[in-house]
Design an enzyme around this catalytic site. Sequence first.
Site, PDB file in Angstrom:
ATOM      1  N   GLY A  36      65.917 -41.899  -9.085  1.00 10.78           N
ATOM      2  CA  GLY A  36      64.530 -41.424  -9.048  1.00 10.78           C
ATOM      3  C   GLY A  36      64.493 -39.898  -9.087  1.00 10.78           C
ATOM      4  CG  HIS A  37      65.966 -37.699  -5.729  1.00 11.24           C
ATOM      5  ND1 HIS A  37      66.720 -38.543  -4.958  1.00 11.24           N
ATOM      6  CD2 HIS A  37      64.911 -37.349  -4.955  1.00 11.24           C
ATOM      7  CE1 HIS A  37      66.164 -38.685  -3.772  1.00 11.24           C
ATOM      8  NE2 HIS A  37      65.056 -37.971  -3.739  1.00 11.24           N
ATOM      9  N   GLY A 147      57.387 -37.116  -7.733  1.00  9.88           N
ATOM     10  CA  GLY A 147      57.343 -38.534  -8.069  1.00  9.88           C
ATOM     11  C   GLY A 147      56.063 -39.190  -7.573  1.00  9.88           C
TER      12      GLY A 147
HETATM   13  P1  AMP Z   1      62.449 -37.214  -1.335  1.00  4.57           P
HETATM   14  O1  AMP Z   1      63.859 -36.716  -1.434  1.00  4.57           O
HETATM   15  O2  AMP Z   1      62.340 -38.648  -0.944  1.00  4.57           O
HETATM   16  O3  AMP Z   1      61.565 -36.293  -0.555  1.00  4.57           O
HETATM   17  O4  AMP Z   1      61.875 -37.171  -2.815  1.00  4.57           O
HETATM   18  C1  AMP Z   1      61.919 -36.005  -3.591  1.00  4.57           C
HETATM   19  C2  AMP Z   1      61.097 -36.218  -4.830  1.00  4.57           C
HETATM   20  O5  AMP Z   1      61.598 -37.334  -5.550  1.00  4.57           O
HETATM   21  C3  AMP Z   1      59.616 -36.540  -4.515  1.00  4.57           C
HETATM   22  O6  AMP Z   1      58.795 -35.891  -5.475  1.00  4.57           O
HETATM   23  C4  AMP Z   1      59.570 -38.037  -4.663  1.00  4.57           C
HETATM   24  O7  AMP Z   1      58.292 -38.528  -5.001  1.00  4.57           O
HETATM   25  C5  AMP Z   1      60.549 -38.239  -5.805  1.00  4.57           C
HETATM   26  N1  AMP Z   1      61.033 -39.629  -5.806  1.00  4.57           N
HETATM   27  C6  AMP Z   1      61.526 -40.328  -4.758  1.00  4.57           C
HETATM   28  N2  AMP Z   1      61.809 -41.595  -5.123  1.00  4.57           N
HETATM   29  C7  AMP Z   1      61.470 -41.692  -6.432  1.00  4.57           C
HETATM   30  C8  AMP Z   1      61.516 -42.748  -7.392  1.00  4.57           C
HETATM   31  N3  AMP Z   1      61.952 -43.955  -7.082  1.00  4.57           N
HETATM   32  N4  AMP Z   1      61.088 -42.485  -8.657  1.00  4.57           N
HETATM   33  C9  AMP Z   1      60.629 -41.246  -8.990  1.00  4.57           C
HETATM   34  N5  AMP Z   1      60.567 -40.212  -8.131  1.00  4.57           N
HETATM   35  C10 AMP Z   1      60.983 -40.428  -6.874  1.00  4.57           C
END
Ligand code: AMP
Length: 282
Positions: A36-37, A147
């Site tokens: 996702g990241h 995301g």
């Molecule tokens: P986090 O590390 O969980 O704070 O996420 C960092 C970024 O990655 C944020 O903009 C999230 O929305 C994005 N993100 C997390 N999981 C996903 C995913 N499955 N698909 C797309 N973007 C994601």
Amino acid sequence: MIIIRTIAELQKLVTKLKHAGKTIGFVPTMGYLHEGHISLVENAKRHDEFIILSIFVNPLQFGPNEDFDRYPRDFKRDEELAKAAEVDVIFYPDVKEMYPNIMSCSVTVQKGVEVLCGKSRPGHFDGVATVVLKLFNIVQPTRAYFGMKDAQQVAVIENVVNDFNLPVEVIKCKTLREVDGLAKSSRNVYLSVEERREAKEIFVSLQQALAQIASGEKNPSAIKERISNYLQSQTSGIIDYVEVLAYPSLDVLETIQGELIIAIALKFSQARLIDNVTVTVQ
Ligand code: AMP
């Protein structure tokens, strides 16, 4: 790829990049990277010349009984994934670097936080908005990539950007999923084998809701009820919320019309999972 741990060093580099006329794509994360990241990085590479990815588990956005201490961290692995994705810089500050003193001021988010995660996690979005404002000021990105898995976060950040006239374009990126539909998340590692099997039902219930809307359902309560019943019967998770709201305003919806979000938070024993879909209904 270089790793930068101090604000001063990153600011020096950003000044050079600006002088050279380079566009900067910024992907803020809390690390424990997954596809996702990486999909945000791929998106950034399509638009921008220089890619900065930050890894910072921001204490300000965790409540006292939340998982700040046990949030998964593995910098070596993150470094390899970021390198393979051709990130140019990982900005990896520690808490002292980002918050050397108790902040003398901070951001309070007043709109769009009385629902969903804002309601379940009081103060969470104040912490998000504060760290994102700091990061934007440090990185000065041309575009920042977020995301839609965290759709409320996207809405809040767009409001911060508009309210404070920040010279950055927010790019919304679609949610990347496992083969069975579960949204990829750093917290998925905390699911037991049985919970992992059940967790796919979150996306199944969202798809069912979309089908219900496509077949003409106009009552948001009917959609919420069906999702809640389904999750209660198919999983051991405890429902934190099931909501159908206007998006991006996150206002209450009387009838299914216009752009809207169907959002779920489900608590398993060691992990609270969130997911959503957005749809426009004529
Ligand atoms: P986090 O590390 O969980 O704070 O996420 C960092 C970024 O990655 C944020 O903009 C999230 O929305 C994005 N993100 C997390 N999981 C996903 C995913 N499955 N698909 C797309 N973007 C994601």
